[in-house]
Design a protein around this motif. Structure first.
Motif, PDB file in Angstrom:
ATOM      1  N   ALA A  72       0.831  -1.209   0.000  1.00 20.80           N
ATOM      2  CA  ALA A  72       0.000   0.000   0.000  1.00 20.80           C
ATOM      3  C   ALA A  72       0.862   1.254   0.000  1.00 20.80           C
ATOM      4  O   ALA A  72       0.494   2.277  -0.589  1.00 20.80           O
ATOM      5  CB  ALA A  72      -0.936   0.000   1.204  1.00 20.80           C
ATOM      6  N   ILE A  92      -7.266   5.637 -10.052  1.00 19.70           N
ATOM      7  CA  ILE A  92      -7.276   4.637  -8.987  1.00 19.70           C
ATOM      8  C   ILE A  92      -6.960   3.252  -9.554  1.00 19.70           C
ATOM      9  O   ILE A  92      -6.140   2.509  -9.003  1.00 19.70           O
ATOM     10  CB  ILE A  92      -8.642   4.614  -8.271  1.00 19.70           C
ATOM     11  N   LEU A  96      -3.558   1.134  -8.520  1.00 15.59           N
ATOM     12  CA  LEU A  96      -3.614  -0.203  -7.934  1.00 15.59           C
ATOM     13  C   LEU A  96      -2.954  -1.236  -8.841  1.00 15.59           C
ATOM     14  O   LEU A  96      -2.168  -2.076  -8.374  1.00 15.59           O
ATOM     15  CB  LEU A  96      -5.076  -0.600  -7.686  1.00 15.59           C
ATOM     16  N   TYR A 124      -7.233   3.140   1.187  1.00 14.09           N
ATOM     17  CA  TYR A 124      -8.604   3.010   0.704  1.00 14.09           C
ATOM     18  C   TYR A 124      -9.488   4.131   1.242  1.00 14.09           C
ATOM     19  O   TYR A 124     -10.446   4.540   0.585  1.00 14.09           O
ATOM     20  CB  TYR A 124      -9.164   1.640   1.075  1.00 14.09           C
ATOM     21  N   ASN A 125      -9.162   4.632   2.411  1.00 12.13           N
ATOM     22  CA  ASN A 125      -9.904   5.771   2.953  1.00 12.13           C
ATOM     23  C   ASN A 125      -9.716   7.008   2.066  1.00 12.13           C
ATOM     24  O   ASN A 125     -10.671   7.760   1.817  1.00 12.13           O
ATOM     25  CB  ASN A 125      -9.431   6.072   4.372  1.00 12.13           C
ATOM     26  N   PHE A 127      -9.001   6.917  -1.164  1.00 16.07           N
ATOM     27  CA  PHE A 127      -9.753   6.642  -2.386  1.00 16.07           C
ATOM     28  C   PHE A 127     -11.244   6.880  -2.161  1.00 16.07           C
ATOM     29  O   PHE A 127     -11.936   7.454  -3.011  1.00 16.07           O
ATOM     30  CB  PHE A 127      -9.532   5.194  -2.838  1.00 16.07           C
ATOM     31  N   ALA A 128     -11.750   6.437  -1.003  1.00 15.25           N
ATOM     32  CA  ALA A 128     -13.172   6.610  -0.695  1.00 15.25           C
ATOM     33  C   ALA A 128     -13.531   8.091  -0.637  1.00 15.25           C
ATOM     34  O   ALA A 128     -14.580   8.515  -1.140  1.00 15.25           O
ATOM     35  CB  ALA A 128     -13.509   5.928   0.635  1.00 15.25           C
ATOM     36  N   ILE A 142     -18.090   1.536  -1.445  1.00 12.04           N
ATOM     37  CA  ILE A 142     -17.470   0.229  -1.186  1.00 12.04           C
ATOM     38  C   ILE A 142     -17.580  -0.689  -2.407  1.00 12.04           C
ATOM     39  O   ILE A 142     -16.581  -1.307  -2.812  1.00 12.04           O
ATOM     40  CB  ILE A 142     -18.077  -0.440   0.062  1.00 12.04           C
ATOM     41  N   LEU A 145     -14.944   0.470  -4.842  1.00 10.64           N
ATOM     42  CA  LEU A 145     -13.588   0.106  -4.439  1.00 10.64           C
ATOM     43  C   LEU A 145     -13.345  -1.388  -4.636  1.00 10.64           C
ATOM     44  O   LEU A 145     -12.272  -1.791  -5.103  1.00 10.64           O
ATOM     45  CB  LEU A 145     -13.358   0.482  -2.977  1.00 10.64           C
ATOM     46  N   GLU A 146     -14.328  -2.213  -4.286  1.00  9.82           N
ATOM     47  CA  GLU A 146     -14.179  -3.661  -4.452  1.00  9.82           C
ATOM     48  C   GLU A 146     -14.012  -4.026  -5.923  1.00  9.82           C
ATOM     49  O   GLU A 146     -13.180  -4.871  -6.286  1.00  9.82           O
ATOM     50  CB  GLU A 146     -15.390  -4.377  -3.862  1.00  9.82           C
ATOM     51  N   ASP A 149     -10.582  -2.818  -7.180  1.00  9.73           N
ATOM     52  CA  ASP A 149      -9.532  -3.656  -6.616  1.00  9.73           C
ATOM     53  C   ASP A 149      -9.476  -5.005  -7.327  1.00  9.73           C
ATOM     54  O   ASP A 149      -8.400  -5.471  -7.719  1.00  9.73           O
ATOM     55  CB  ASP A 149      -9.810  -3.855  -5.122  1.00  9.73           C
TER      56      ASP A 149
END
Length: 213
Positions: A72, A92, A96, A124-125, A127-128, A142, A145-146, A149
């Motif tokens: 990370a 993003i 990644l 991730y925070n 990115f959120a 979420i 992001l999932e 990822d």
């Protein structure tokens, strides 16, 4: 004769030889260089006994999570949140994918346990927060992001495998005409598949946002 005040003390070293961060960094380096995680080999790389690990970690899963934290730290977070959702999704995804491509052997292991390392959670925070700023509803952050990822992990693994997922001989082309035509077309009109995937993800997210507002 030395006085008690002058006698050197053989106390504990000021800096411990091992730390969780050191173990995580070396575990990640091992995945990069040797494409595996072996406890005896990791101890050898660190120059310690294997038993020394367990003063700092609870086991193999903990070491994998420490490697995730070190990975990370290698992710390039987008420098600015412009509010442009298309651009942010591409940034993003590429951030990644670029990081994951450094240690593909680690990726299947990351999929078997939830994210818990503070550095990874912090990433991730960020990115959120950027997604929320760009207009993504909180209940879709979420899932976004999932999806990003998973796509980045898949793209990183795909880049390490064969050039084409379909092996169709000349004699078989008439049996699979549509797939053969598509395979020939892509060979003459090259597409950046990673950019294409990012665009598809962005378009899908925007459609989902529209459907949920």
């Amino acid at each position: 004769m030395q006085t008690p005040e002058e006698t050197p003390r053989m106390g504990r070293p000021r800096t411990p030889r091992l730390s969780r961060k050191t173990i995580g960094r070396e575990a990640l380096a091992m995945f990069e260089q040797e494409a595996t995680l072996s406890m005896p080999r990791l101890a050898e790389r660190l120059g310690v006994r294997q038993s020394s690990f367990y003063k700092h970690v609870t086991g193999r899963d903990d070491i994998i999570e420490l490697a995730r934290g070190s990975l990370a730290d290698r992710v390039q977070v987008p420098a600015s949140a412009t509010g442009n959702l298309d651009e942010l999704i591409r940034q993003i995804f590429e951030a990644l994918r670029s990081a994951y491509s450094l240690a593909p052997a680690l990726l299947p292991l990351l999929l078997t346990q939830p994210v818990s390392h503070p550095d990874a959670l912090s990433l991730y925070n960020k990115f959120a927060g950027a997604l929320t700023h760009a207009g993504v509803p909180e209940h879709l952050v979420i899932p976004t992001l999932e999806t990003l990822d998973s796509a980045a992990i898949g793209a990183s693994l795909d880049a390490m495998t064969m050039e084409s997922a379909w092996n169709i001989s000349e004699a078989q082309r008439t049996d699979f005409p549509h797939l053969s035509a598509a395979q020939q077309a892509v060979s003459t009109s090259q597409t950046d598949r990673f950019a294409f995937l990012a665009d598809v993800l962005s378009a899908g997210l925007k459609a989902a946002i529209t459907d949920n507002t």
